[in-house]
Structure formats: structure tokens, C-alpha cells
Design an enzyme around this catalytic site. Sequence first.
Site, PDB file in Angstrom:
ATOM      1  N   VAL A  21     113.121  67.640 -10.605  1.00 55.34           N
ATOM      2  CA  VAL A  21     114.121  68.455  -9.921  1.00 55.34           C
ATOM      3  C   VAL A  21     114.183  67.990  -8.475  1.00 55.34           C
ATOM      4  CG1 VAL A  21     114.822  70.784  -9.250  1.00 55.34           C
ATOM      5  CG2 VAL A  21     113.648  70.433 -11.438  1.00 55.34           C
ATOM      6  N   ASN A  26     116.129  67.454  -4.589  1.00 57.48           N
ATOM      7  CA  ASN A  26     116.665  68.369  -3.598  1.00 57.48           C
ATOM      8  C   ASN A  26     117.354  67.564  -2.502  1.00 57.48           C
ATOM      9  OD1 ASN A  26     116.363  70.223  -1.028  1.00 57.48           O
ATOM     10  ND2 ASN A  26     116.045  71.541  -2.798  1.00 57.48           N
ATOM     11  N   ALA A  27     118.397  68.149  -1.891  1.00 57.06           N
ATOM     12  CA  ALA A  27     119.091  67.483  -0.794  1.00 57.06           C
ATOM     13  C   ALA A  27     118.122  67.170   0.345  1.00 57.06           C
ATOM     14  CB  ALA A  27     120.237  68.352  -0.285  1.00 57.06           C
ATOM     15  N   TYR A  32     115.160  65.563   0.524  1.00 57.61           N
ATOM     16  CA  TYR A  32     114.533  64.698  -0.484  1.00 57.61           C
ATOM     17  C   TYR A  32     113.074  64.990  -0.783  1.00 57.61           C
ATOM     18  CZ  TYR A  32     118.552  61.472  -0.439  1.00 57.61           C
ATOM     19  OH  TYR A  32     119.787  60.899  -0.560  1.00 57.61           O
ATOM     20  N   GLU A  55     106.247  66.064 -14.526  1.00 57.10           N
ATOM     21  CA  GLU A  55     104.884  66.380 -14.962  1.00 57.10           C
ATOM     22  C   GLU A  55     104.350  67.615 -14.235  1.00 57.10           C
ATOM     23  OE1 GLU A  55     106.197  63.521 -13.806  1.00 57.10           O
ATOM     24  OE2 GLU A  55     104.821  61.854 -14.196  1.00 57.10           O
TER      25      GLU A  55
HETATM   26 ZN   LIG Z   1     104.846  62.686 -10.051  1.00 56.73          ZN
END
Ligand SMILES: [Zn+2]
Length: 138
Positions: free
Chosen positions: A40, A42-43, A45, A52
Site C-alpha cells: 500500500v 502513499n503520496a 512515499y 508482507e
Molecule cells: Zn518489505
Amino acid sequence: MNLIHQSQLAKEHAYCPYSKFRVGAALLAQDDKVFTGCNVENACYNLGVCAERNAMSKAASEGYRSFKAIAIASDMSDQFISPCGGCRQFMREFGSSWEVYLTKPDGSYLKMDVNELLPVSFGPDDLSMEKVFNIPNK
Ligand SMILES: [Zn+2]
């Protein structure tokens, strides 16, 4: 192997508009319950989270602490997907002898364990080792 297939399904949910690098993970707990995760991004970064660690956090947040295996999937056909250093340390928190399946989209895999991926690691036990407290503070 079913766990690998589940990691591939988890990859479908990857939120990676920046890297376009989809990753999925499927984590097998001791009671055979499976927790999945995807990356996931995100703007901002550096707030992105790996597949995981998402799977392990989901499991831990439901009380699970002991795992048999984790399978990791990506879209790379020429190379087995390998967990980043942060995820290796995160795995180590829950033991060093459980299995990690690095896979390719065709289902082929490389089976390793946490100790092989992170040898001479630092783990929970190290915090309880005897310490020297009389280090002079200048
Ligand atoms: Zn990782």
C-alpha cells in the site's frame, strides 16, 4: 501450493500507483488460518507499507504470534520476489525458523526460512541478554 495462489490473489489488491510494482503476501498461522496483505503506497512515499508487513500486522492485530510460512508474489517473471530488509526483520520478530516462499507468477518458488534470509539476526531474545550498565557517561 495453495498459499502461493493466495499470495497471487492478494497481489490483485495492491495499491501501487507510483511504483506500479504489485506485491502480495499470504501468511499461514499455526492453526492454518491465512492472513493476506498487499503493498500500500502513499503520496508521501516513505509511508508506503510492504505486502508482507501488512499481512503480519493483520495477523498480530488479531492475536497471532506464531507462523508456519509466508508466500510472496509479484509480477516479475524472471526473478523470485525477495522480501526487503525491513520485512525480514519484521519476520524475525516472530521466530527465525519458519518458511518463506519467494515466488514467480507461474507458481514456481524458492523455499527459504527466516534465518537464511536474515542470518546473525537481532531478535526479541537479545533484549533480555545480560547487559553492562556501568558504562561511564563521561
Ligand atoms: Zn518489505
